[in-house]
Design a protein around this motif. Structure first.
Motif: not given
Lengths: 538, 437, 431
Positions: A502-505, B323-326
Motif C-alpha cells: 500500500l505504501a508502494e501504491l 494498512g493492515l490486512p482486512g
C-alpha cells in the motif's frame, strides 16, 4: 482446397503444443489466440512442473501422466525450468495417516519420492515450520509458462505453422454435411475480418472451450475452477513445498524466479474471465501459508491473481462434488461423434505439466481422421532454446548484468533486471506488443514496485519507436498502453492493499499524479489503437 | 535521557516547518525521523490547492476550507503567513521560489507530457510560469542514457494536448553530455553533481546549445541543474541557453532534495536538533499525555522526553499510517484513532484517478491540532498532528498536500510557542513498545 | 540461523521486503557519490538480494559497500540495507574465500601481537616509503593508507598490574572495553578515559579482551568474527548480566557490542543480549551523567576552536552527538560540527590498494572543510576516522574524551590543594 489443414483455437500451452505436433507431422496449421499467447490459464498458474505426487491418492491416472511428462519436459525444455526440487511436508495440521496412503500410492503411480528427515529439510529450507514432522522430496520444478509456449510456437513455426495473437474467432463455419469448413476471424487491434478454410478445428481454448464450441453450435459443459494465488515479494523457500494432505487452499508454495507463489484456492465460476480474487480467498491462503512458513502472512505480498482451471463437466461426475474432486485428467472430445460436427475436436481438462501429452493425443485423433500416419515426435525433439540442456537459476539475470559491469543505468525494470535492449529486441520481434505482452515476455513490472518505475520508461520506449517509424501501425498507442498497464498492475494489488504494498501504491500515486499528471495524458495522444487486450484482468 | 521543550516526529515539509517555527521562537526542539521523508520523491514545487477551475491557490484553498472536515477548514487563517514564511526561509537559504497564494495557477508540462497547474515553483522551474509568446516554442532537451526524462514522448503528447495559452510549437531533442556514455549508474543526482562542477558544465552548455533549432524557444530540461551549487548553475544556464526550466520526474527528485536540504540546514542553524534514522519504538504515557518516546537506538531504546510532541509522520506514503490486512489502518507512533472511509470504498474509481477515497484517511483533529477519537474527544493533550497525517483531504486530487503541511506546521509552532517545557511528571507512567515492523 | 518468523524485519534479508524502490538510499550513499564502480545501495541491497541464493552468489559489486550505514538510516521504510550488504559479502567470502590481505588487516589482535614488540622497527617500516610501496605491491595495503604507529607497550600490559575489584557494585564500577586502538596504538586515550571516569567516581575494571571483531565483520569473515565475539562475550557477558556497564572509547567497538554481534553474527544468547544492553559509549555515558546532574563539571577553560567530526559508527548508535554536548560544558571551547557525512576510512576499507582513492574521494569534502578553518587539532570518536583525517590533512585528531581529560587536568592544576577529588568521588557520577 482449404487454406490450411487445421486451425487451432487458443494460444495457451496446450494449443501451442497441438500446433507444434501438427506441424511436426506435416500438417498445415495455424493457431489463433484472442489476446496474447499465454495470457489465459497457462500464464495464470503457480508455475509448477508437477512431480505427480499431488494426485497419487485421488487421481492416480493424472499422477502417472504427470510423472511421465515431468521427465519429458526436463528432456525437451530444460531452458524453461528451474530445477528447484520439491517437498511434501506434514505440518501439525495435516492428517496423521495421509503418508501411509501417500507412499504406496506414489509407488503405484510411478512417482518417485524419498523420505527426508525434518532436520535435513529445515537445514535446506530454514523458513519452514519447525513443527513439520514428516517430509518427502519429489521431482517438482519451477516451470516458466511463457518460455514454454514461445518455444513450442517457435518450433511449430520452424515446421511451417503460423500463430496469430490478438485474433478472435467469431464463427466456426460448417458445411451442409455438418463438417467443419473453415473459421471466421477478427483481428483484435484492427477489427479486420478474414475467413480461413480448413479441414479441422482443434478447440484448445481451455476454460473457454465451451464458448468456442458454441461458435460451432456444440454444447460443451465446462466448469471453470478459479484458483487464486498470492505473489510473495521474495523467495521464502528455494524448493517447491506441498502440504502432505489432500488438496486444499494455500497448500503449495512455488519459487518462481524472484518470488514465491502461494497457491491455490478452488472456486467454481460461471465465467472463466471472472478471475477476481476475493478477500476471503486472500485470508484463506494466508492462513494456510502460515502453516507452511510461519510469518508468511506478515511478509510482503505484492500481488494477488487467479486463473481458471479448464475443468470439464463429465456426465458421470457427480455435480455436487467440489471441483477439486473432478478428474484433472484430460479428455479429447470428438464433436463429430458426439455432436455430428465432423472435423472439430476439443481438448479439455489436464494441466500444464501434461500439455504435451494432451497435444499428442489430440493430434493422434485429428491426424488419423485426416489420414496422416506420421507418428508423434514431440517427446523426442528438444525445443528451440533448450539445445544446450541448461536450466536457469535465480541469480542468472543479476550475474549476467554483473558480468557486463553491473549498475542499473540501462535497466527499465530494476526489480526484475530488464534492460532497454531486451525490450527493444522483444519489440523488434513483436512490434505489436503492449506493455502487458512485454511483461509476459520479460517479467516487466512483476517485481515489488509493480510497474511504478518501469511503466513510464517502457511507454516512452514505445513512443520513441513510433516516433522513429520503427513499428508502423501495429504499435499500440503508448499512452493507452501506459494507462492500461498501470491500471492492470494496480488492480492486482487491490486484494492485498496493505503494509508495504500500500505504501508502494501511494508512492506510485504521488509520482504519477502529483509529478507526472498522468490523468491528463490523452489515451489517443500518439495514435488511435487500443493498447490493452480487451480481457485485461479485473 | 534528553529532555526537550518539543519533539517533532517526522522530517518532511510539515515536520520541518513545525520544527523551524519552534526553533526560531527559541524553543529547544528535537526532530526525530525514522528516515528521509517524501520530500525526496516529490516535484519540489509547493502545491497549495487546485480545483481545476480556481484562478489562484488562495481561491482553491478557500473552496476547500468550506468542506466540512477538511484541514483547511481549521488552517485557512494560517495559510497566508505560513506560505510567506516558507518562501522567506527558502529565499534566505539560497533557494528562492517564485509565486504565491494569489499568483495565478498556470498549466505546466510534466515529464511524460501531461499538464498540471502550479503557482509556486522554485526558481529552477519557475520560468515555465511565464506567459508563452506567440512565436515562442517549447523545446524539451533530454539527456542521452538518462532514463527518466522522456523528451520525445513528452513532446509528442504536449503537441497533441489541449494546452490553454501554451507554446506555439513543441520540439524534442536529446543531447549527449560529456562523461555519461559509460556510467553504470546514472541517477539525476549524478548528473546534478556533474553540473555542480564548473569545468564540466562549461563543456556541457555548447552541446545543449547545439540541440536548439533556430527560432525562439523556452527550454525544458531534466531537474538536474546542480545540487549544492544550484543557484550558480541555474544563473549560468540562463546565460548560456536563454529561458530554461527544470522538469521533475521519478524519484529521486533533485528539487525535492534541495528543498529538504534548505529547510534542514536552517532548522539546525536555528538550534534545532535533528536525528534521522531511528523510528519510535515506544511511547511513555502519563495521564492523558505523552511523557516521552523511545527510539530504536543501538543496544537499548533511547528515551526522549518533551513537554509537547508534534506528529508529522506523513500518511500512507510517509509511513505515518500503515494498512493492515482486512481494510484497517493504524497510526504508527501513538496508535491514534484513524478516520477512514470504509475499505470497500478505498478504491472506488480508477486506481490512480480521482476515485481513491482512501486519500481521505488520517487523524481527525480539533482547531488546536489535537487528535480526536470518534466521539470528538481529545485523545492526547500534548500531541499535535500536522501534514499529510491529517484526515479529510485528498492531497493528490486537490493538490493541497504542501499547503496543509505548511499551514499546519506553522499553526503547530504558533500554538506551542515557547515555554512549554514539561514540568517533571512523577505520576505513574506506562510505556508501550512496538515490535519492529 | 533458525527462523521462527519469516516476517521478522529485524533480520536484514527479510527487511528488504519493505523496499518501495524510492531511491532515498541512493541519494545519501557517500561511496556511490564518488565512484561509478559502486552501483549504489538500492542495487546491491534490496534489489540484488532478490536474486541471491546461497551458496551461489550472483554478484560482486556489493563488496564496494563501505558499510557506513547511511542508507539504512535514511531509508524511510526501515530496510536494513547496509546490514544486508554485509551479510551478502560474508556469503560471498564463504563461497569464494578471502584474500590474505583482507584476513591480515582484519586481524588487529594479530597485528598488535606482531607489531608492538617490534614497535620501533614496525613504525620505521610504516614510515618508510619504499617499504610501504612494497607493502602495496605485495600485500595490497595502499602506500598512503592511514596506518597509526604501534605503541611501545600494549595498553593491556600497561594496566596489567592494576587491581580493581567490582565490590563497589554495578552503580559505581565500570568495565572498560578499550578496543584495539587503545591497546596497540593510542594508549594515552585509554589512560585519559580511565582518569575521566575515575574523576566521576567510578572504579574502572579493564578485563582481558579481544578485538571486537568489527574488522572481520566488515571483511565478510564471519566465522573468525564469531570466534572473537564469543571470547569477548564470555568475559563481558558475566559483568553485563550482573548489571555492570561496559564503556567504550571507540564508537566502532561500541556499536559492534551493542548491535552487530546480534545483527550480523546471529549471536543471540543471554550474554550477547546483556552486553548489547549494557554497553555505553563514553561520551554517551558522560552525557547521561550530565543530564542527571551527576557529572563533575569542574572543567577548566580551553580557549580555542575545535573541529569535530561525528563518525558514521556514532550515527549508527542513535544517541545524537553527545561529544558536542560535552564540549559545550568546557568554557571557551568553540566546537563546531563538520556537518560532513563520512571521512571515507570505513575501518579497513580505506587501507586497501583498490579502495584508497575511493576513500579519499569520499572524505574530500570533510578534508577541505577542516583545512578551511584551521585548528591545532580536531576531535572524532572513532580511531580509523581519526587516522584517515590525520593522514589526509596532517591535522592531529583526538578522541573527545581527551579534551575532557585535559580540561579536568587544567582545573586540577589551578586548584591544587583543594579537596575536590575525594569529595567528587562520593557525590558525583556513580549512582
Amino acid at each position: 482446397m482449404p487454406d490450411v489443414d487445421v486451425v487451432v483455437i487458443g494460444g495457451g500451452a496446450t494449443g501451442a503444443g497441438v500446433l507444434r505436433d501438427l506441424a511436426m507431422r506435416g500438417l498445415r496449421a495455424v493457431l489463433v489466440e484472442r489476446a496474447d499467447f499465454g495470457s489465459g490459464t497457462s500464464g495464470r498458474y503457480h508455475g509448477l512442473l508437477h512431480s505427480g505426487a499431488r494426485y497419487v491418492v485421488h487421481d492416480p491416472e493424472s499422477a502417472r501422466d504427470c510423472a511421465r511428462e515431468n521427465a519429458v519436459i526436463r528432456r525437451i525444455a530444460p531452458a524453461c525450468l528451474e530445477l528447484t526440487g520439491g517437498y511434501f511436508v506434514a505440518t501439525p495440521d495435516d492428517p496423521l495417516d495421509y503418508a501411509e496412503r501417500f507412499v504406496p500410492a506414489c509407488a503405484a503411480a510411478g512417482v518417485e519420492v524419498d523420505e527426508v528427515s525434518p532436520a535435513a529439510l529445515l537445514d535446506a529450507e530454514p523458513l519452514l515450520n519447525r513443527r513439520i514432522w514428516r517430509a518427502f522430496s519429489v521431482a517438482d520444478a519451477s516451470l516458466e509458462p511463457w518460455e514454454l509456449i514461445d518455444a513450442n510456437l517457435a518450433s511449430a513455426r520452424a515446421h511451417g505453422a503460423e500463430a496469430w495473437r490478438y485474433t478472435r474467432l467469431t464463427r466456426i463455419v460448417t458445411g451442409e454435411d455438418g463438417a467443419v469448413a473453415g473459421v471466421e476471424l477478427e483481428a483484435g487491434r484492427t477489427g479486420e475480418r478474414r475467413t480461413i478454410a480448413c479441414s479441422a478445428v482443434v478447440n484448445a481454448a481451455g476454460a473457454w472451450a465451451g464458448q468456442v464450441a458454441a461458435l460451432a453450435g456444440a454444447r460443451l459443459g465446462m466448469r471453470p475452477g478459479k484458483g487464486a494465488m498470492l505473489v510473495m515479494n521474495r523467495r521464502l523457500t528455494s524448493a517447491v513445498v506441498n502440504r502432505l494432505a489432500p488438496a486444499g487452499d494455500g497448500d503449495i508454495l512455488v519459487p518462481v524466479h524472484t518470488v514465491s507463489i502461494l497457491g491455490t484456492t478452488d472456486v467454481e465460476v460461471a465465467d472463466p474471465d471472472d478471475v477476481r480474487v476475493t478477500d476471503e480467498e486472500v485470508r484463506a491462503l494466508l492462513a494456510d501459508g502460515d502453516r507452511l512458513v510461519p510469518g508468511l502472512s506478515g511478509s510482503r505480498v505484492v500481488r494477488a491473481y487467479a486463473g481458471c482451471r479448464p475443468l470439464y463437466d463429465e456426465a458421470d461426475v457427480d455435480a455436487a462434488h467440489e471441483s477439486r474432486e473432478i478428474s484433472r485428467a484430460h479428455h479429447v472430445v470428438d464433436h463429430g461423434q458426439r455432436d455430428g460436427i465432423r472435423g472439430l475436436w476439443s481438448i479439455v481438462g489436464g494441466k500444464l505439466t501434461t500439455y504435451r501429452l494432451m497435444a499428442e493425443q489430440t493430434v493422434d485423433a485429428v491426424a488419423g481422421a485426416l489420414g496422416v500416419a506420421a507418428a508423434c515426435r514431440t517427446a523426442d525433439e528438444v525445443l528451440p532454446g533448450s539445445e544446450e540442456g541448461r536450466s536457469y537459476w535465480l541469480g542468472e539475470r543479476l550475474a549476467a548484468l554483473e558480468a557486463e559491469g553491473g549498475g542499473d543505468a540501462d535497466l527499465v525494470c530494476e526489480c526484475e533486471i530488464i534492460t532497454s535492449g531486451q525490450l527493444q529486441a522483444e519489440l523488434d520481434a513483436h512490434p505489436d506488443s503492449t506493455l502487458d505482452d512485454l511483461r509476459r515476455a520479460t517479467r516487466l513490472g512483476m517485481g515489488p514496485c509493480q510497474g511504478a518505475f518501469c511503466t513510464c520508461r517502457a511507454a516512452a520506449l514505445l513512443s520513441d519507436r513510433q516516433g522513429m517509424g520503427l513499428n508502423g501501425s501495429a504499435t499500440p498507442d503508448p499512452n493507452a498502453a501506459l494507462l492500461a498497464f498501470l491500471a492492470e498492475r494496480v488492480r492486482g494489488t487491490r486484494a492485498i492493499a496493505w503494509g508495504d504494498q500500500l505504501a508502494e501504491l501511494w508512492l506510485e500515486a504521488g509520482v504519477y499524479r502529483g509529478t507526472l499528471a498522468v490523468d491528463t495524458i490523452g489515451a489517443a495522444g500518439n495514435g488511435s489503437q487500443d493498447g490493452a487486450p480487451s480481457h485485461a484482468e479485473p | 535521557m534528553p529532555s526537550h521543550d518539543a519533539v517533532v516526529v517526522g522530517g518532511g515539509l510539515s515536520g520541518l516547518t513545525a520544527g523551524l517555527a519552534l526553533a526560531e521562537s527559541g524553543a529547544d526542539v528535537a526532530l526525530l525521523a525514522k528516515g528521509m521523508a517524501a520530500s525526496h520523491w516529490v516535484h519540489g514545487g509547493i502545491d497549495i490547492a487546485d480545483s481545476g477551475q480556481a484562478s489562484s491557490s488562495a481561491a482553491a484553498a478557500a473552496a476547500l476550507a468550506s468542506l466540512p472536515g477538511h484541514p483547511y477548514a481549521v488552517l485557512a487563517d494560517d495559510l497566508p503567513a505560513a506560505v510567506a514564511e516558507a518562501l522567506r526561509r527558502l529565499a534566505d537559504a539560497g533557494l528562492p521560489y517564485r509565486g504565491g497564494l494569489d499568483a495565478p495557477l498556470e498549466w505546466i508540462p510534466t515529464a511524460i507530457g501531461g499538464l498540471r497547474r502550479a503557482a509556486i515553483l522554485p526558481d529552477g522551474q519557475a520560468t515555465v510560469l511565464d506567459p508563452w509568446e506567440a512565436d515562442e516554442g517549447l523545446l524539451l532537451v533530454g539527456v542521452e542514457r538518462y532514463r527518466d526524462f522522456w523528451a520525445g514522448y513528452a513532446a509528442r503528447n504536449l503537441a497533441a494536448a489541449e494546452w490553454p495559452g501554451g507554446p506555439a510549437r513543441v520540439h524534442a531533442a536529446v543531447v549527449e553530455l560529456p562523461g555519461l556514455a559509460r556510467l553504470r549508474n546514472l541517477t539525476p543526482l549524478v548528473i546534478a553533481r556533474l553540473f555542480d562542477d564548473p569545468v564540466w558544465r562549461r563543456s556541457a552548455w555548447p552541446l545543449i546549445r547545439q540541440a536548439v533549432p533556430a527560432g525562439r524557444w523556452r527550454i525544458g530540461v531534466p531537474a538536474v541543474l546542480g545540487l549544492d551549487r544550484h543557484a550558480e548553475v541555474l544563473a549560468e544556464a540562463v546565460r548560456e541557453l536563454g529561458p530554461v526550466f527544470e522538469m521533475p520526474s521519478l524519484p529521486p527528485s533533485v528539487p525535492g532534495i534541495r528543498l529538504h536540504d534548505a529547510l534542514r540546514r536552517r532548522f539546525e542553524a536555528s538550534g534545532g536538533r535533528l536525528e534521522i534514522g531511528f523510528g519510535v519504538t515506544g511511547v511513555e504515557r502519563s495521564a492523558g499525555a505523552v511523557a516521552a518516546l523511545e527510539t530504536a537506538a543501538a543496544g537499548r531504546p533511547r528515551r526522549v522526553a518533551a513537554g509537547v510532541f508534534v506528529l508529522a509522520t506523513g500518511g500512507l506514503a510517509g509511513g505515518g499510517l500503515r494498512g493492515l490486512p482486512g481494510g484497517k489502518l493504524e497510526e504508527t507512533v501513538f496508535g491514534l484513532p484513524v478516520s477512514s472511509p470504509s475499505a470497500d470504498r478505498w478504491f472506488s474509481g480508477e486506481p490512480l484517478g480521482d476515485g481513491v477515497e482512501l486519500e481521505r484517511a488520517g487523524i481527525r483533529v480539533n482547531a488546536d491540532l489535537r487528535p480526536l477519537d470518534t466521539a470528538g474527544r481529545v485523545v492526547l493533550d500534548n500531541v499535535l498532528v500536522v501534514g499529510s497525517e491529517l484526515s479529510g483531504m485528498r492531497y493528490l486530487s486537490e493538490r493541497c498536500g504542501d499547503g496543509v503541511a505548511l499551514a499546519s506546521g506553522h499553526r503547530a509552532g504558533r500554538l506551542i510557542g515557547v515555554g512549554q517545557r514539561a514540568t517533571a511528571t512523577t505520576t505513574t507512567t506506562t510505556t508501550t513498545r512496538r515490535t519492529a515492523s | 540461523m533458525t527462523f521462527t518468523d519469516a516476517a521478522d524485519r529485524h533480520y536484514p534479508a527479510f527487511s528488504t521486503d519493505a523496499c518501495i524502490k524510492c531511491n532515498v538510499c541512493n541519494t545519501v550513499c557517500p561511496v556511490a557519490r564518488v565512484t561509478d564502480l559502486f552501483p549504489g545501495p538500492k542495487y546491491v541491497g534490496p534489489q540484488a538480494q532478490r536474486f541471491r541464493e546461497a551458496p551461489r552468489s550472483a554478484d560482486h559489486s556489493v563488496d564496494l559497500c563501505s558499510g557506513c550505514g547511511f542508507c539504512t538510516r535514511a531509508c524511510p521504510q526501515g530496510v536494513r540495507i547496509a546490514e544486508t550488504n554485509s551479510r551478502a559479502r560474508a556469503e560471498m567470502v564463504e563461497e569464494r574465500g578471502s584474500s590474505l590481505r583482507n584476513r591480515v588487516i582484519a586481524d588487529t589482535d594479530l597485528l598488535i601481537r606482531l607489531g608492538v614488540p617490534f614497535a620501533p622497527l614496525a613504525n620505521f617500516a610504516l614510515r618508510s616509503r619504499i617499504l610501504r610501496w612494497i607493502g602495496e605491491r605485495v600485500v595490497g595495503v595502499h602506500r598512503s593508507a592511514a596506518l597509526h604507529p604501534f605503541a611501545r607497550r600494549t595498553f593491556q600490559a600497561a594496566v596489567a598490574r592494576r587491581r580493581v575489584s567490582d565490590d563497589r557494585g554495578p552503580d559505581r564500577t565500570l568495565i572498560y572495553f578499550h578496543g584495539c586502538a587503545v591497546n596497540g596504538f593510542e594508549t594515552s586515550l585509554g589512560r585519559d578515559a580511565i582518569s575521566v571516569l575515575e574523576r566521576n567516581g567510578f572504579s574502572v575494571i579493564v578485563p582481558p579482551q579481544s578485538c571486537c571483531a568489527l574488522p572481520m565483520i566488515s571483511n565478510g569473515l564471519y566465522p573468525q568474527a564469531r570466534a572473537k565475539a564469543r571470547r569477548n562475550l564470555t568475559v563481558l557477558g558475566d559483568y553485563a548480566r550482573r548489571g555492570y556497564r561496559i564503556v567504550t572509547t571507540s564508537t566502532s567497538c561500541g556499536y559492534t557490542l551493542k548491535a552487530e554481534y546480534a545483527e550480523m553474527l546471529d549471536l543471540d544468547d543471554p550474554d550477547a543480549r546483556a552486553v548489547a544492553r549494557q554497553t555505553w559509549d563514553i561520551c554517551e555515558l558522560l552525557g547521561d551523567l550530565h543530564e542527571r546532574s551527576k557529572l563533575d563539571t569542574r572543567l577548566a577553560p580551553l580557549d580555542r576552536e575545535l573541529p569535530y567530526h561525528p563518525p558514521c559508527q556514532l550515527k549508527a548508535h542513535g544517541i545524537g552527538t553527545p561529544a558536542m554536548d560535552l564540549f559545550a560544558l568546557i568554557p571557551g571551547l568553540r566546537a563546531w560540527n563538520s556537518e560532513h557525512d563520512c571521512c571515507g576510512a570505513a575501518g579497513t576499507y580505506g587501507l586497501k590498494r583498490e579502495r584508497w582513492q575511493i576513500a579519499q574521494d569520499v572524505g574530500r569534502g570533510l578534508f577541505a572543510r577542516l583545512r578551511e578553518r584551521p585548528a591545532p587539532d580536531m576531535a572524532c570518536d572513532s580511531e580509523t576516522c581519526r587516522w584517515q583525517i590525520t593522514a589526509s590533512t596532517s591535522i592531529p585528531a583526538r578522541h573527545p574524551v581527551e579534551y575532557i581529560a585535559e580540561s579536568y587536568r587544567r582545573w586540577d592544576a589551578a586548584h591544587i590543594g583543594e579537596v575536590a577529588r575525594a569529595e567528587a568521588g562520593t557525590q558525583l557520577g556513580a549512582t
